[in-house]
Enzyme design. Structure first.
Site, PDB file in Angstrom:
ATOM      1  N   ASP A   1      18.887 -51.921  12.229  1.00  0.00           N
ATOM      2  CA  ASP A   1      20.092 -52.669  11.850  1.00  0.00           C
ATOM      3  C   ASP A   1      20.218 -53.988  12.597  1.00  0.00           C
ATOM      4  OD1 ASP A   1      20.569 -51.732  14.375  1.00  0.00           O
ATOM      5  OD2 ASP A   1      22.288 -50.485  13.846  1.00  0.00           O
TER       6      ASP A   1
ATOM      7  N   ASP B   1      23.777 -57.406  15.072  1.00  0.00           N
ATOM      8  CA  ASP B   1      23.674 -55.952  14.943  1.00  0.00           C
ATOM      9  C   ASP B   1      24.619 -55.494  13.835  1.00  0.00           C
ATOM     10  OD1 ASP B   1      22.509 -53.503  16.638  1.00  0.00           O
ATOM     11  OD2 ASP B   1      24.489 -52.968  15.881  1.00  0.00           O
ATOM     12  N   LEU B   2      24.066 -54.830  12.827  1.00  0.00           N
ATOM     13  CA  LEU B   2      24.874 -54.315  11.716  1.00  0.00           C
ATOM     14  C   LEU B   2      25.518 -53.004  12.166  1.00  0.00           C
ATOM     15  CD1 LEU B   2      25.655 -54.865   8.795  1.00  0.00           C
ATOM     16  CD2 LEU B   2      23.619 -53.623   8.064  1.00  0.00           C
TER      17      LEU B   2
END
Length: 610
Positions: free
Chosen positions: A253, A211-212
């Site tokens: 993301d 997960d960004l």
């Protein structure tokens, strides 16, 4: 070939193309039909890919070894009749394959079959690209006849139609399975690959979900072009660390990496750390420097995973857990994480149902000035009413507020009720100084909290200087998040005061008070519960009060339950307090009565939380 034969061939091949028959099957049928009508020739169809490489599609009467030798060869002036025709983009006739230099290295495949010559024509697409070749092989040293030229012209056109239809299908599949921005496989591709993974050998593969963390901040701060650049660079770095075929962008993301190594038990952590290390370097995004931040959860196929979907769920659980306990790091799934997440999901479900059914209530616990005994404010506390009428405290469903959507909906509901109650109290002439509302990390991370508060209070005609936002120590200080600092600064600029809740339960020290903007400190009840003369907690509270007075920070003691605690706190002077000794949390009607009974609510002396 007679006209009737040609019409039959066209109808047959076009029907196969229209009904979506496989390209190789269609081309094989074309060759066989032509050879049946023209028994003196042998047909072949080759495809030329985007890189200019040859790939046999159909050659029903030619040796398999010959086709395998051609597969993957680059087109060129000396690559037989077909490679030369594709290279020169014109028909090429070789009347003696045994001696022609263009056939050097290939002649031994077909000469033993009695074939002496080959005539190949390029298949050009509507845009002029070379799509393939169509060839006639002859048993005599000769070129094509006029009838054969007419037949080949028709066949080349049919091949062009079939090849272009095939390419459109490939492009459609590519678009359906590739993320347009990063070029990685998309969610559909990930789901398809995941469904094919075997689950019979525990430990044979693993899954990382990435997960960004700062994509939204990048989009909000520098614009979506910068966010797109960030996503593309992150995708490149993930691929470098894991391989293109096993890396996917699931959307937004979120990325995923399927790990298939001899020893994933030993390699999973190392790969995750390599990915995190690769993201440690800044990225230039549309002229701005951005430091990518990612959190990773991982799971390894185990004996109790009947399907790949089970591993995926565990990896999601691990990511969820990582974002709470070590954002910016990696967590591998361990037994017990799933139980905690399941509990959280149940809480989310219960709160959503309560919001939908109107079973969320706002209760208030009074805040008292110890030197006067007057009620000077209150803290708004959320309560959930079960379907059987039981009142459930927020501590029982606080896990749900870790979900951004639930936190937003809950906060909006509470704000509306609090503003309504505050307006009613002001209209009744009740002069309270402040009212505290608890805000979660998800509320702040969403952004524009100050603007939301200002809009809600303006609509209710309630001044913002009566509002205190309470944020727990572990959210405000421990996370080191610049988004929180930005949101806090925006709220304080609007006149909203900030209370640091549960002070002493995290890692904050008294020195933090010199750098962290805060108006009120709420001492956690764990200190108050052990408050006795000479006890360590008394020394801590005494030191905290001395520093807070010099910094102009008000202090609220939480959880006062015994008269002995009250007397010792009164001795310190200038303290505010709340706890069961004064009142438990009560509904708005009961809070109104408490306000009316308090002299301070009618006329609060100046100097108490200005």
């Amino acid at each position: 070939m007679r006209i009737m034969d040609m019409l039959h061939l066209q109808k047959l091949i076009l029907e196969m193309v229209a009904t979506g028959r496989p390209l190789d099957v269609t081309m094989d049928r074309l060759c066989r039909e032509v050879q049946a009508v023209l028994p003196e020739v042998i047909c072949s169809v080759l495809r030329v890919d985007q890189e200019g490489l040859l790939h046999p599609l159909a050659a029903p009467s030619l040796p398999k070894a010959y086709c395998e030798a051609l597969d993957g060869l680059p087109i060129g002036p000396n690559v037989g009749s077909c490679g030369s025709a594709a290279h020169r983009r014109i028909p090429v006739t070789v009347t003696d394959v045994a001696t022609d230099p263009r056939w050097s290295g290939f002649e031994h495949y077909i000469v033993p079959l009695g074939l002496r010559s080959c005539w190949s024509s390029p298949i050009l697409g509507a845009d002029g690209r070379v799509l393939g070749t169509f060839a006639f092989y002859f048993r005599e040293e000769r070129g094509p006849t006029e009838q054969e030229e007419a037949t080949v012209a028709a066949c080349v056109h049919l091949c062009m139609i079939a090849l272009e239809r095939h390419e459109r299908g490939l492009e459609s599949d590519r678009l359906a399975n590739k993320d347009a921005l990063t070029g990685l496989g998309n969610r559909a591709s990930f789901n398809r690959v995941l469904a094919t993974l075997p689950c019979s050998v525990p430990g044979s593969w693993a899954l990382l979900v990435i997960d960004l963390d700062n994509l939204k901040v990048t989009n909000d701060t520098f614009g979506h072009l910068a966010g797109d650049e960030l996503l593309k660079e992150v995708a490149k770095r993930v691929v470098r660390m894991s391989g293109m075929d096993m890396a996917f962008r699931l959307g937004g993301d979120e990325f995923a990496v399927i790990v298939r190594l001899p020893d994933p038990h030993g390699d999973l952590d190392a790969i995750a750390q390599r990915i995190l290390a690769s993201l440690d370097q800044p990225v230039t995004c549309n002229g701005h420097y951005v430091h990518p931040r990612a959190t990773i959860g991982g799971a390894i196929l185990s004996a109790d995973d009947p399907t790949a979907e089970s591993v995926r769920q565990k990896a999601d659980f691990a990511l969820y857990h990582a974002k709470e306990v070590c954002r910016g790091g990696f967590v591998r799934y361990q037994p017990g994480i799933g139980t905690a997440i399941t509990k959280r999901l149940t809480a989310i479900k219960d709160v959503n149902a309560a919001l939908r059914d109107g079973r969320i209530r706002v209760y208030y616990q009074p805040v008292v000035a110890l030197d006067t005994g007057d009620i000077v404010g209150a803290e708004a506390l959320c309560r959930l009413i079960t379907e059987t009428g039981e009142v459930v405290s927020a501590a029982e469903f606080c896990e749900a507020t870790l979900d951004a959507h639930v936190a937003y909906a809950l906060t909006e509901y509470v704000l509306a009720q609090v503003v309504s109650d505050m307006r009613q109290w002001l209209d009744m002439g009740i002069r309270f100084r402040h009212l505290g509302i608890n805000i979660s990390y998800a509320d702040i991370q969403r952004g524009n909290l100050g603007a939301r508060l200002a809009d809600t209070f303006a609509k209710g005609n309630v001044p913002l200087d009566r509002l205190v936002i309470e944020i727990t120590e572990n959210v405000y200080i421990d996370r080191h998040d610049h988004v929180i600092a930005r949101e806090v600064a925006a709220m304080r600029a609007l006149g909203i005061r900030l209370a640091l809740d549960d002070f002493g339960t995290g890692y904050a020290s008294l020195t933090h008070l010199l750098t962290v903007p805060v108006d009120i400190i709420k001492i956690d009840k764990s200190f108050i519960g052990s408050l006795e003369p000479g006890a360590p907690s008394s020394v801590i509270v005494d030191g905290l009060l001395a520093i807070a007075r010099k910094l102009g920070i008000d202090v609220v003691a939480e959880g006062i339950e015994r008269p002995s605690q009250l007397e010792q706190l009164r001795a310190y002077g200038g303290l505010l307090a709340q706890g069961y000794l004064f009142s438990k949390a009560v509904d708005p009607h009961a809070m109104t009565e408490l306000f009316l009974q308090s002299a301070g609510a009618r006329s609060i002396p100046s100097g108490i939380i200005e």
